[in-house]
Enzyme design. Sequence first.
Site, PDB file in Angstrom:
ATOM      1  N   SER A  34       0.831  -1.210   0.000  1.00  0.00           N
ATOM      2  CA  SER A  34       0.000   0.000   0.000  1.00  0.00           C
ATOM      3  C   SER A  34       0.861   1.254   0.000  1.00  0.00           C
ATOM      4  CB  SER A  34      -0.913   0.010   1.234  1.00  0.00           C
ATOM      5  OG  SER A  34      -0.149  -0.144   2.415  1.00  0.00           O
ATOM      6  N   ASN A  59      -1.599  -2.462  13.497  1.00  0.00           N
ATOM      7  CA  ASN A  59      -3.062  -2.368  13.495  1.00  0.00           C
ATOM      8  C   ASN A  59      -3.554  -1.129  14.227  1.00  0.00           C
ATOM      9  OD1 ASN A  59      -2.783  -4.763  12.213  1.00  0.00           O
ATOM     10  ND2 ASN A  59      -3.637  -6.035  13.846  1.00  0.00           N
ATOM     11  N   THR A  84     -41.524  24.643  -8.626  1.00  0.00           N
ATOM     12  CA  THR A  84     -41.726  23.291  -8.098  1.00  0.00           C
ATOM     13  C   THR A  84     -41.983  22.461  -9.348  1.00  0.00           C
ATOM     14  OG1 THR A  84     -44.103  23.579  -7.824  1.00  0.00           O
ATOM     15  CG2 THR A  84     -42.749  24.079  -5.896  1.00  0.00           C
ATOM     16  N   SER A 106     -16.133  25.022 -27.451  1.00  0.00           N
ATOM     17  CA  SER A 106     -16.297  23.781 -28.191  1.00  0.00           C
ATOM     18  C   SER A 106     -15.303  23.797 -29.340  1.00  0.00           C
ATOM     19  CB  SER A 106     -17.726  23.707 -28.728  1.00  0.00           C
ATOM     20  OG  SER A 106     -17.760  22.911 -29.886  1.00  0.00           O
ATOM     21  N   ASN A 130     -19.265  26.336 -22.429  1.00  0.00           N
ATOM     22  CA  ASN A 130     -19.884  25.237 -21.688  1.00  0.00           C
ATOM     23  C   ASN A 130     -19.550  25.285 -20.203  1.00  0.00           C
ATOM     24  OD1 ASN A 130     -20.934  24.219 -24.079  1.00  0.00           O
ATOM     25  ND2 ASN A 130     -19.049  23.093 -24.524  1.00  0.00           N
ATOM     26  N   GLU A 166     -20.677  20.967 -14.381  1.00  0.00           N
ATOM     27  CA  GLU A 166     -20.994  19.634 -14.906  1.00  0.00           C
ATOM     28  C   GLU A 166     -20.091  18.563 -14.295  1.00  0.00           C
ATOM     29  OE1 GLU A 166     -22.652  20.029 -19.389  1.00  0.00           O
ATOM     30  OE2 GLU A 166     -20.641  20.782 -19.067  1.00  0.00           O
ATOM     31  N   TYR A 173      -8.832  -6.748  13.433  1.00  0.00           N
ATOM     32  CA  TYR A 173      -8.289  -6.181  12.195  1.00  0.00           C
ATOM     33  C   TYR A 173      -8.255  -7.224  11.083  1.00  0.00           C
ATOM     34  CZ  TYR A 173      -5.154  -4.357   8.696  1.00  0.00           C
ATOM     35  OH  TYR A 173      -4.635  -3.954   7.499  1.00  0.00           O
ATOM     36  N   GLN A 175      -7.090  -2.229   4.610  1.00  0.00           N
ATOM     37  CA  GLN A 175      -6.112  -1.455   3.847  1.00  0.00           C
ATOM     38  C   GLN A 175      -6.791  -0.777   2.651  1.00  0.00           C
ATOM     39  OE1 GLN A 175      -1.949  -2.796   3.452  1.00  0.00           O
ATOM     40  NE2 GLN A 175      -2.406  -3.044   1.279  1.00  0.00           N
ATOM     41  N   LYS A 223      -8.121   3.214   2.266  1.00  0.00           N
ATOM     42  CA  LYS A 223      -7.328   4.418   2.013  1.00  0.00           C
ATOM     43  C   LYS A 223      -7.711   5.142   0.731  1.00  0.00           C
ATOM     44  CE  LYS A 223      -4.458   2.974   5.316  1.00  0.00           C
ATOM     45  NZ  LYS A 223      -5.285   1.756   5.483  1.00  0.00           N
TER      46      LYS A 223
END
Length: 483
Positions: free
Chosen positions: A31, A118, A163, A291, A299, A304, A331, A336, A339
């Site tokens: 890791s 741990n 609404t 574009s 845009n 977005e 554990y 792991q 993360k």
Amino acid sequence: MSSNQLDKKSEAWSALFSEPMSELVKRYTASVFFDQRLWLADITGSLAHAEMLAAQEIISQSDRADIERGLAQIRTEIEAGSFDWKLDLEDVHLNLEARLTQLVGDAGKRLHTGRSRNDQVATDVRLWLRGEIDLIIDLLNELQTALVDVAEKNVEVILPGFTHLQVAQPVSFAHHLLAYVEMFARDVERMSDVRRRTNRLPLGSAALAGTTYPLDRERVARTLGMVDENGVPQVCQNSLDGVSDRDFAIEFSAASALCMVHISRFSEELILWMSQNFSFVKIADRFTTGSSIMPQKKNPDVPELARGKTGRVVGHLVSLITLMKGQPLAYNKDNQEDKEPLFDTVDTLKDTLRIFGEMVGGQPDAKTGKKEGGITVNAQAMEDAAKKGYATATDLADYLVKKGLPFRDAHECVAHAVKAAVSHNCDLSELPLTVLQGFNTSIEKDVYECLSLRGSLNARNTLGGTAPTQVLAQIARHRQRLI
Ligand code: ARG
């Protein structure tokens, strides 16, 4: 064991292992390439642990001094980018410990007394996340301030409230923005609440059952600032739970997902408001793109993307909660996997909040310090849109109720009036008095006040309503809160 024997993980374990790990398994289980970002929390936790070990006379003061010296050196190396991270050493903890032992010899090997990876990793993640939560709370407050700044300038600006995305009633643009301030204020509450449960110390739980050394866990908690608002140390009270609890990470992830959902709602509105059909607001060019084929386009990429990234953060919540489902105590290596989703949640949320703060409120000008380049409001377009769609129909019904009509009858009567206005292709306020009186004889000249957008707004003068007096009171409340 000589100090450089710790260079390889298989050698870090023990003589029990008869064959080395394959390269594939090494890569699969390692890791270090993502958990190295916990290095500062790991050093902070180790310093507190060593200080306590020495105070309890479990290690000598000279070992403690060596550990401090070695960790300071490691810190310098990491900051300078010269630290040699080794895949062979699996994770951040073993990498740091191995280098410490290389630097200071036996004292380095004593650091792990009464500790396991741990409880170490659980402590590191909590320390790291606590700092990130504080940054996120700051960013949430900055975004709220930016929204309140824009709101303050637009109290009298009217847009159609919707609404079902159908014109419903006129509202103040400030009132609309303050709805988001409420959401982000709740996000801060949630983050602060998660922080309390994050800020507890697992260290001392050791591998799972506690330890035989006379550790002073409360001392470590105090050193690490893991205390409540009264300064009382906060220590995980059950060692099995201490090493395996990731609830705080799941809760944080849920709070983040909800915060992103709020951002996505705001994004969606910005996207609609920026479209030619609305033209309610503009955002600064640096948050948009053109574009490659249509030269007229601008845009709204940032809103977005934020809307899209909401899916990703919600996905991380699902990953984390599924990761914990069915795990037996205590554990398990599964953890792991907490993360990457957690790190990405933090990164995405922080970037998004920072960008939105700037996009809404602008950035301080280098010379004047005044914020420039926030959203631009097209008050006329908003007001024109509010005039369409019979946004004051409810006001006419309320007017008739005040003249003594039961609400249901008033509702029906206004429906006829709206039908007439539709066939004349005009607003209710443009129907002559005689026509209106045809629907109900109690209608008088003063009806036009309640049919106007401003009259409609002013009339909603109850707590939480859109009348400018109410909105100004809310702005004042937020200002006080956000100092
Ligand atoms: N890298 C591990 C993690 O992130 C550290 C704890 C490893 N503990 C163990 N018993 N293998 O969870």
